[in-house]
Design an enzyme around this catalytic site. Structure first.
Site, PDB file in Angstrom:
ATOM      1  N   GLY A  62       0.822  -1.210   0.000  1.00 37.41           N
ATOM      2  CA  GLY A  62       0.000   0.000   0.000  1.00 37.41           C
ATOM      3  C   GLY A  62       0.851   1.252   0.000  1.00 37.41           C
ATOM      4  N   PRO A  63       0.200   2.405  -0.131  1.00 37.90           N
ATOM      5  CA  PRO A  63       0.937   3.669  -0.179  1.00 37.90           C
ATOM      6  C   PRO A  63       1.684   3.952   1.134  1.00 37.90           C
ATOM      7  CG  PRO A  63      -1.404   3.967  -0.714  1.00 37.90           C
ATOM      8  CD  PRO A  63      -1.242   2.574  -0.248  1.00 37.90           C
ATOM      9  N   PRO A  64       2.636   4.904   1.109  1.00 35.96           N
ATOM     10  CA  PRO A  64       3.371   5.245   2.327  1.00 35.96           C
ATOM     11  C   PRO A  64       2.435   5.784   3.410  1.00 35.96           C
ATOM     12  CG  PRO A  64       4.328   6.338   0.401  1.00 35.96           C
ATOM     13  CD  PRO A  64       3.076   5.696  -0.054  1.00 35.96           C
ATOM     14  N   GLY A  65       2.803   5.541   4.659  1.00 37.15           N
ATOM     15  CA  GLY A  65       2.061   6.132   5.765  1.00 37.15           C
ATOM     16  C   GLY A  65       0.721   5.489   6.058  1.00 37.15           C
ATOM     17  N   GLY A  67       0.444   2.599   7.678  1.00 38.93           N
ATOM     18  CA  GLY A  67       0.528   1.777   8.884  1.00 38.93           C
ATOM     19  C   GLY A  67       1.180   0.414   8.718  1.00 38.93           C
ATOM     20  N   LYS A  68       1.878   0.199   7.595  1.00 37.38           N
ATOM     21  CA  LYS A  68       2.466  -1.123   7.360  1.00 37.38           C
ATOM     22  C   LYS A  68       3.561  -1.433   8.376  1.00 37.38           C
ATOM     23  CE  LYS A  68       3.544  -0.039   3.103  1.00 37.38           C
ATOM     24  NZ  LYS A  68       3.001   1.329   3.066  1.00 37.38           N
ATOM     25  N   THR A  69       4.519  -0.519   8.492  1.00 35.80           N
ATOM     26  CA  THR A  69       5.641  -0.775   9.392  1.00 35.80           C
ATOM     27  C   THR A  69       5.190  -0.804  10.841  1.00 35.80           C
ATOM     28  OG1 THR A  69       6.901   0.568   7.862  1.00 35.80           O
ATOM     29  CG2 THR A  69       7.997  -0.073   9.888  1.00 35.80           C
ATOM     30  N   SER A 385      -5.873   2.695 -18.747  1.00 36.79           N
ATOM     31  CA  SER A 385      -7.031   3.191 -18.010  1.00 36.79           C
ATOM     32  C   SER A 385      -7.305   4.670 -18.253  1.00 36.79           C
ATOM     33  CB  SER A 385      -6.878   2.920 -16.523  1.00 36.79           C
ATOM     34  OG  SER A 385      -6.024   3.851 -15.942  1.00 36.79           O
ATOM     35  N   LYS A 428      -8.499   4.536  -6.654  1.00 40.67           N
ATOM     36  CA  LYS A 428      -8.917   5.636  -7.523  1.00 40.67           C
ATOM     37  C   LYS A 428     -10.143   6.341  -6.948  1.00 40.67           C
ATOM     38  CE  LYS A 428      -7.083   3.718 -11.797  1.00 40.67           C
ATOM     39  NZ  LYS A 428      -7.413   2.975 -13.025  1.00 40.67           N
TER      40      LYS A 428
END
Ligand code: ADP
Length: 502
Positions: A62-65, A67-69, A385, A428
């Site tokens: 997913g995009p940065p920030g 909550g992955k880490t 797209s 999107k």
């Protein structure tokens, strides 16, 4: 590094209590239901079969920030494991993973073992960040070495060139992170179970800010709990006007800046506000960064709003078409790529074949050059797209009918004007919502993807499903009656013909 510095036997005892884990995960994270459920299932299975060695390899994408880490860190805490992470971004050399042979001057062990030394146990939770940013060059393929690290069949005897004797990685719990799955080598992707972190809507961001980011930033800036309170309207203003992101990283940074301004006033024994209002946001953070949302710009001829998928989540971007006198050339700038070229050709061919529908004279296409500009940034894999957006901008430029700015669209177009499904629908739609668009045009076949979209977003947006480009034009273009003057190029052409006749 010596053998002695590596952990060989030390290990932590796993806490496999599902209730406890659920508490820990909820304590640190709002939402993220899918990811939390998957982790709790994993812990449940392990608690029933403690001897089962095979660890699933999760990939948080997913995009940065988003909550992955930090979720990885909480999982380690829930399980009672040590936590380590290493970034693979820009690693091009196999030796960075697997080490150099000792005959090589300045030889070092690879990053995997260096990180294991930091872990200090043989069973840490090991996060491999940015697995999608691995490179490869003449010095070998780091992805191949990584496959060995992640493969449960092989990783009990991982060979590092420097260490020379096999090292057992089989008790490590690996979690990888990526912004985009598109650039992960397929063999690696195959080994992993992907969990998506799609990004947050405004309501979720407000909650995350109130429960987590603000208390943390208040503490970090040395203020007392409850000493300052952010009004909801202030939080929303920061989200809307000072950040533009799928995650909450910049939001946290801006909240931190606000807190430090207050801390400074307090430490200088000056009067400081206890309620942070939208007005104070501007006073402390300066003029807004993103005050005009895309949707608020004026409707124009030849500019249509595309919804694209990028590594930082969804994005909306204007696609511009300009026509000028020339020799019938088609030029595309900005987003390069053959797919874009093909989409543009398909859109143009459709328009030419149906010019009577638009009251266009077929000869108009001959004496004109067309310049299409698609902003850079969209992932090339997202490719076709932008098709219907290009077609809409083209149709607008030729008919001089304006395009509604607040209508976002995505979909591939065929030569016959059919609209085909595309990927990244959830991201999107979130981007369109964030940007304040009112209407979203999607291919009919993408209807099924709406299950993943938060209800609140769906109720704020009008979603129009289409199978054919004509339906797109009906929704996105101003009616021709809005435009009583005849198109400029048409007038010019007629002038020219008259001159010739004379
Ligand atoms: P990523 O690894 O996806 O780039 P991080 O885990 O570094 O993101 O998150 C950035 C910040 O946002 C961290 O301070 C994290 O605690 C916070 N954050 C992100 N998502 C949530 C959430 N759902 N609940 C609480 N805090 C969150």
């Amino acid at each position: 590094m010596d053998f002695g510095e590596l952990p060989w036997h030390q290990q932590t005892e796993d806490n496999l209590d599902v209730e406890h884990a659920a508490k820990v995960l909820d304590h640190y994270h709002f939402g993220l239901k899918d990811a939390k459920d998957r982790i709790l299932e994993y812990i449940a299975v392990r608690s029933l079969q403690p001897k089962r060695l095979r660890q699933p390899i999760l990939c948080f994408s997913g995009p940065p920030g988003t909550g992955k880490t930090s979720l990885g860190r909480s999982i380690a805490e829930a399980l009672g494991r040590n936590f380590v992470r290493v970034s693979l971004g820009g690693v091009r050399d196999e030796a960075e993973i697997r080490g150099h042979r000792r005959t090589y001057i300045g030889a070092l062990p690879g990053r995997i073992l260096q990180t294991m030394r930091r872990a200090g146990t043989i069973n840490p939770l090991f996060m491999l960040d940015e697995i999608d940013k691995l490179g490869a060059d003449f010095r070998g393929d780091p992805a191949a070495a990584l496959l060995e690290v992640l493969d449960p069949e092989q990783n009990h005897a991982f060979s590092d060139h420097y260490l020379e004797i096999p090292y057992d990685l089989s008790k490590v719990m690996f979690i990888t992170t990526a912004n985009s799955l598109a650039s992960i080598p397929p063999a690696l992707l195959d080994r992993m179970e992907v969990i998506e972190f799609p990004g947050y809507i405004e309501e979720e961001k407000v909650e995350i800010a109130k429960r987590f980011l603000i208390p943390r930033q208040i503490e970090e800036s040395g203020l007392q709990d409850k000493e300052v309170v952010f009004r909801d309207a202030a939080i929303r203003r920061i989200i809307r006007e000072y950040t533009y992101e799928a995650g909450v990283r910049n939001l946290e940074r801006e909240i931190g800046r606000m807190c430090r301004k207050v801390a400074r006033l307090k430490s200088q024994k000056k009067r400081y506000p206890s309620q942070l209002t939208p007005h104070l946001v501007e006073k402390f953070l300066g003029p807004p960064q993103f005050f005009v949302s895309e949707a608020e710009r004026q409707d124009e001829v030849g500019v249509a709003t595309a919804m694209a998928w990028t590594e930082t989540g969804g994005e909306i971007m204007p696609v511009e078409v300009l026509i000028m006198e020339g020799k019938g050339n088609l030029q595309i700038t900005g987003q390069v790529g053959d797919i874009m070229q093909e989409s543009a050709q398909a859109a143009l061919s459709y328009l030419k074949a149906h010019c009577s529908d638009f009251d266009l004279d077929p000869s108009v296409f001959e004496g004109l050059d067309i310049h299409i500009h698609v902003p850079e940034g969209a992932v090339p894999k997202d490719g076709p797209s932008a098709g219907i957006t290009i077609a809409t901008a083209l149709a607008s430029a030729f008919t001089e009918r304006k395009v509604y700015r607040e209508v976002g669209m995505t979909g591939e177009i065929t030569l016959r004007g059919r609209v085909l499904p595309i990927g990244g629908v959830r991201e999107k739609i979130l981007a369109a919502h964030r940007a304040g668009l009112k209407t979203v045009i999607l291919p009919e076949k993408n209807k099924k993807d709406l299950v993943d979209v938060p209800k609140k977003v769906l109720s704020d947006l009008k979603i129009v499903f289409v199978t054919h480009i004509d339906e797109v034009f009906r929704v996105a273009l101003h009616p021709s009656s809005d435009n009583p003057v005849q198109p400029r190029w048409k007038a010019k052409k007629e002038e020219k013909n008259e001159e010739e006749e004379e």
